[in-house]
Design an enzyme around this catalytic site. Structure first.
Site, PDB file in Angstrom:
ATOM      1  N   GLU A 126       1.051  -1.159   0.122  1.00 18.91           N
ATOM      2  CA  GLU A 126      -0.026   0.360   0.219  1.00 18.91           C
ATOM      3  C   GLU A 126       0.967   0.933   0.106  1.00 18.91           C
ATOM      4  O   GLU A 126       0.390   2.379  -0.936  1.00 18.91           O
ATOM      5  CB  GLU A 126      -0.697   0.271   1.060  1.00 18.91           C
ATOM      6  CG  GLU A 126      -1.600   1.309   1.058  1.00 18.91           C
ATOM      7  CD  GLU A 126      -3.182   1.504   2.969  1.00 18.91           C
ATOM      8  OE1 GLU A 126      -2.810   0.580   3.020  1.00 18.91           O
ATOM      9  OE2 GLU A 126      -2.820   2.682   2.641  1.00 18.91           O
ATOM     10  N   CYS A 194      -8.790   2.569   8.697  1.00 18.40           N
ATOM     11  CA  CYS A 194     -10.213   2.480   7.849  1.00 18.40           C
ATOM     12  C   CYS A 194     -11.469   1.810   9.187  1.00 18.40           C
ATOM     13  O   CYS A 194     -10.512   1.742  10.000  1.00 18.40           O
ATOM     14  CB  CYS A 194      -9.605   0.812   6.436  1.00 18.40           C
ATOM     15  SG  CYS A 194      -9.606  -0.336   7.523  1.00 18.40           S
TER      16      CYS A 194
HETATM   17 FE1  SF4 Z   1      -8.007  -2.654   3.962  1.00 24.88          FE
HETATM   18 FE2  SF4 Z   1      -9.435  -1.259   5.434  1.00 24.88          FE
HETATM   19 FE3  SF4 Z   1     -10.044  -1.482   2.470  1.00 24.88          FE
HETATM   20 FE4  SF4 Z   1     -10.026  -3.616   3.974  1.00 24.88          FE
HETATM   21  S1  SF4 Z   1     -11.560  -1.931   4.464  1.00 24.88           S
HETATM   22  S2  SF4 Z   1      -8.699  -4.084   2.477  1.00 24.88           S
HETATM   23  S3  SF4 Z   1      -7.973  -3.705   6.053  1.00 24.88           S
HETATM   24  S4  SF4 Z   1      -8.462  -0.579   3.455  1.00 24.88           S
END
Ligand code: SF4
Length: 341
Positions: A126, A194
């Site tokens: 990422e 997130c």
């Molecule tokens: Fe990553 Fe959060 Fe997206 Fe899941 S919801 S892929 S943990 S950024």
């Protein structure tokens, strides 16, 4: 021995979507299907797709011209899209929409004249993707040690963005140190950690309050958010182990234990969690108590390029599927109710 099972745990909406993308691509396109990097950071998921014939590559130059290639949930730099165009690949982007949001923020704040300070882990897919949005205009800060020594401009506007799978607790100390050295540093209106990362960490904090002897986090070693869950438990005095499955549980861990907490990273399939719970029950675990801190309902639609391909291949079935997805989808992730910074 009591077994306390965290809820939420395991798959988040971004991982669920990425896995659905590969499954649907296997259904819609003729093989082979290529995926750049691990679609999500979990050995079981990747192994299962390999068995279904998916070919995982490190870079798109390993994919034959014109083939179908899927980008992983972690996001990529614009250079990867250019590479795909140059090779005429049929590209499907499974980047989590919450990662895409951070990429868009990079450009928004650059347009406003900011230099970006990204808090994240060097080498994580990422972070590589986000840094690649603006090489030379983003400074990576990994931890508090680097926050003490990083050399930033005192005249240029500075904006902090963060890797989505870090915890608020991880970023707080780094941000405070940066602010103490660069008081003009600004934070974005909404933070980037997130909802799924935060919810899984909150669930671990709750388990830690319930008197567990130790915590099992089910997830692969390269899963950033799973590793953070171990750290969240440790910060509250609970010993934790990151395991990829029940075979990694050592017998002596269970000696004299009265309560075990179990959770899973956002890329861990539920069947692996269930196998861990079954193992604990075979070793004297009683009934399972589910500890729920929040109910999640976020769903992301599969990418438009895949929906178009589905409809052109099989109009009848694909239309039904698209309709069902729309019924359960939201345009964006459900945010938690209050800002965290
Ligand atoms: Fe990553 Fe959060 Fe997206 Fe899941 S919801 S892929 S943990 S950024």
């Amino acid at each position: 021995m009591r077994v306390l099972l965290a809820n939420p745990r395991g798959f988040c909406a971004g991982v669920d979507r990425a896995i659905k993308v590969v499954d649907l691509a296997l259904d819609v396109f003729d093989p082979p299907i290529y995926v750049r990097r691990e679609i999500v950071h979990n050995s079981h998921v990747v192994g299962d797709f390999r068995e279904k014939g998916v070919i995982f590559v490190d870079e798109l130059d390993e994919v034959p011209n014109g083939a179908v290639a899927i980008l992983s949930a972690h996001g990529v730099a614009p250079a990867v899209f250019e590479q795909a165009r140059a090779r005429s690949l049929r590209l499907i982007d499974a980047t989590c929409p919450l990662v895409t949001k951070v990429h868009l923020e990079v450009h928004r704040f650059l347009r406003q004249g900011f230099h970006i300070v990204l808090i994240g882990h060097e080498g994580h897919d990422e972070v590589i993707g986000t840094m690649g949005e603006a090489p030379g205009r983003i400074t990576l800060v990994e931890n508090e040690t680097q926050a003490r020594s990083v050399d930033l401009s005192r005249h240029e506007k500075l904006m902090v963005l963060t890797q989505t799978t870090l915890g608020v607790d991880d970023t707080r100390g780094v941000i405070e140190l940066l602010l103490s050295r660069y008081p003009h540093l600004q934070l974005p209106p909404t933070d980037d950690v997130c909802y799924a990362t935060q919810n899984r960490q909150d669930a671990v904090k709750e388990l830690a309050e319930r008197g567990i002897d130790f915590l099992l986090v089910v997830g692969s070693k390269n899963s950033s958010n799973a590793a953070r869950l171990v750290e969240v438990g440790a910060a509250r005095g609970v010993r934790g182990f990151l395991i990829d499955g029940p075979d990694q549980i050592q017998n002596n861990w269970l000696d004299g234990v009265t309560a075990v907490g179990v959770t899973a990273g956002a890329s861990t399939p539920e069947h692996v969690v269930r196998s861990v719970v079954a193992f604990l029950q075979s070793r004297g675990g009683g009934g399972v108590e589910t500890v729920t801190t929040i109910e999640e309902s976020t769903v992301f639609q599969v990418p438009v390029e895949l929906r178009v391909a589905m409809e052109s291949r099989n109009p009848k079935r694909k239309k039904t599927e698209t309709k069902n997805q729309n019924t359960h989808s939201r345009a964006a992730a459900a945010p938690r109710s209050a800002p965290r910074r």
